[in-house]
Write an enzyme that holds these catalytic residues in place. Sequence first.
Site, PDB file in Angstrom:
ATOM      1  N   GLU A  47       0.815  -1.211   0.000  1.00 50.72           N
ATOM      2  CA  GLU A  47       0.000   0.000   0.000  1.00 50.72           C
ATOM      3  C   GLU A  47       0.856   1.273   0.000  1.00 50.72           C
ATOM      4  OE1 GLU A  47      -2.586  -0.859   3.364  1.00 50.72           O
ATOM      5  OE2 GLU A  47      -4.032  -1.824   2.050  1.00 50.72           O
ATOM      6  N   VAL A  48       1.693   1.376  -1.012  1.00 54.87           N
ATOM      7  CA  VAL A  48       2.583   2.538  -1.130  1.00 54.87           C
ATOM      8  C   VAL A  48       1.789   3.667  -1.803  1.00 54.87           C
ATOM      9  CG1 VAL A  48       4.853   3.339  -1.860  1.00 54.87           C
ATOM     10  CG2 VAL A  48       4.496   0.905  -1.352  1.00 54.87           C
TER      11      VAL A  48
END
Length: 456
Positions: free
Chosen positions: A149-150
């Site tokens: 979840e960058v």
Amino acid sequence: MAGSSPFKMRLVHLDLKGAPPKVSYLSEVFPLFHALGANGLLIEYEDMFPYEGHLRLLRAQHAYSPSEIKEILHLATLNELEVVPLVQTFGHMEFVLKHEALAHLREVACFPNTLNPHEAESLALVGAMVDQVMALHPGARWLHVGCDEVYYLGEGEASRHWLQQEHNTKARLCLSHVKAVASHVLARHPATTPLVWDDMLRDIPEDQLSASGVPQLVEPVLWDYRADLDVHSKALLMAKYRQCGFPRLWAASAFKGATGVSQALTPIEHHLRNHVQWLQVAARGPADTLQGIVLTGWQRYDHFSVLCELLPVGIPSLAVCLQTLLRGGFGEDSKARVENVLGISSLEITGFTSEGAASFPGSDILALVTEAGLHLGSSVDEMLQRDSLLARWSALMGELEAALHRVFYPDAVEEWLEENVHPSLQRLQGLLRDLGEAAGPRPPLAGPGPDTGQDP
């Protein structure tokens, strides 16, 4: 019994970024984890790790001391639980980048969740974090470096300039940072294999993944916490990863913390179905495709999010999920085993209450949280008839607070009560106060004397 499981490694995830248990409680539940079929732990320390030197500011108020980390590892060894530490190194960096001294390393200045991959100082920072964690975990076979979840990757000023250059893409940017982090781990700790969450890799074309060199450096952990996960799509994804050159893959399920950001009680049936689906996924690939499975137990959705189910509340679900993995399903024999180990006379899978009092460590918290979750708010909403309602709930919450203090640190206890108990009790107190004032002696009526010209 474990020989029949397609997952050689079964890691229980301890998410310490919310309500981290005291070491004394871990000493009670590690034997339980082992008895239920776990053989490892994925410990996501976040700010509970005792960082030193210029990283000391990352420590939470009640961070474990180095001696407590060693005690946790000793307890794990005694219970045949192999420890895999987790250090976030790209996304979910809020506990690091929230600090003013490190805010300049954010990908986007106003969001503290993602690290700027262009700064040399960024890699030096996560490298120092990794090295300090590994110094207290000598001999660890795996190190999880996060990378899930960058958010907002590519939206920082440096990234926008970089992306304007020919052949540069967000996928290439992501892979270059993952490769840099993994290369650091392997250079400094050659006996340790980096693990990464797989969500940032899923949509990258096979040729780009293969050419990046990343498959030779890391083992991806495919995560999906849904009760109805798509078995066929997951099997295709595993085949893609193997085709790209990843030698080993991992799965990640959930036993709690995946059904609502503020969920207080664990829906066991949802998590049971999730694990049954993962067994089907494992059956669709070669026997050696999946190295193991991480049973995640999220405590917050992110560093700034509210608490979801506490660890003791999720233990019956964990027991059901582990037994399902061991036995290839959840039948009467599995149910009987769970009831025996947890001391529950009749386990309820489809609801939130089970018959009889349980006897596992933290079962008092489960009972009291269940009582509060199912009845506190609704009882306040009912027509109040007598002051004894406040006394009854105040006494019950006193018991719950004492039980929580035995397992968690004061700030976690205060946060959970503030989120789940105090609002309803304050409503009750306010309503009783209003009723008392309304029922109190009325002031005498004014006599027929002269008008003084004053307001009443």
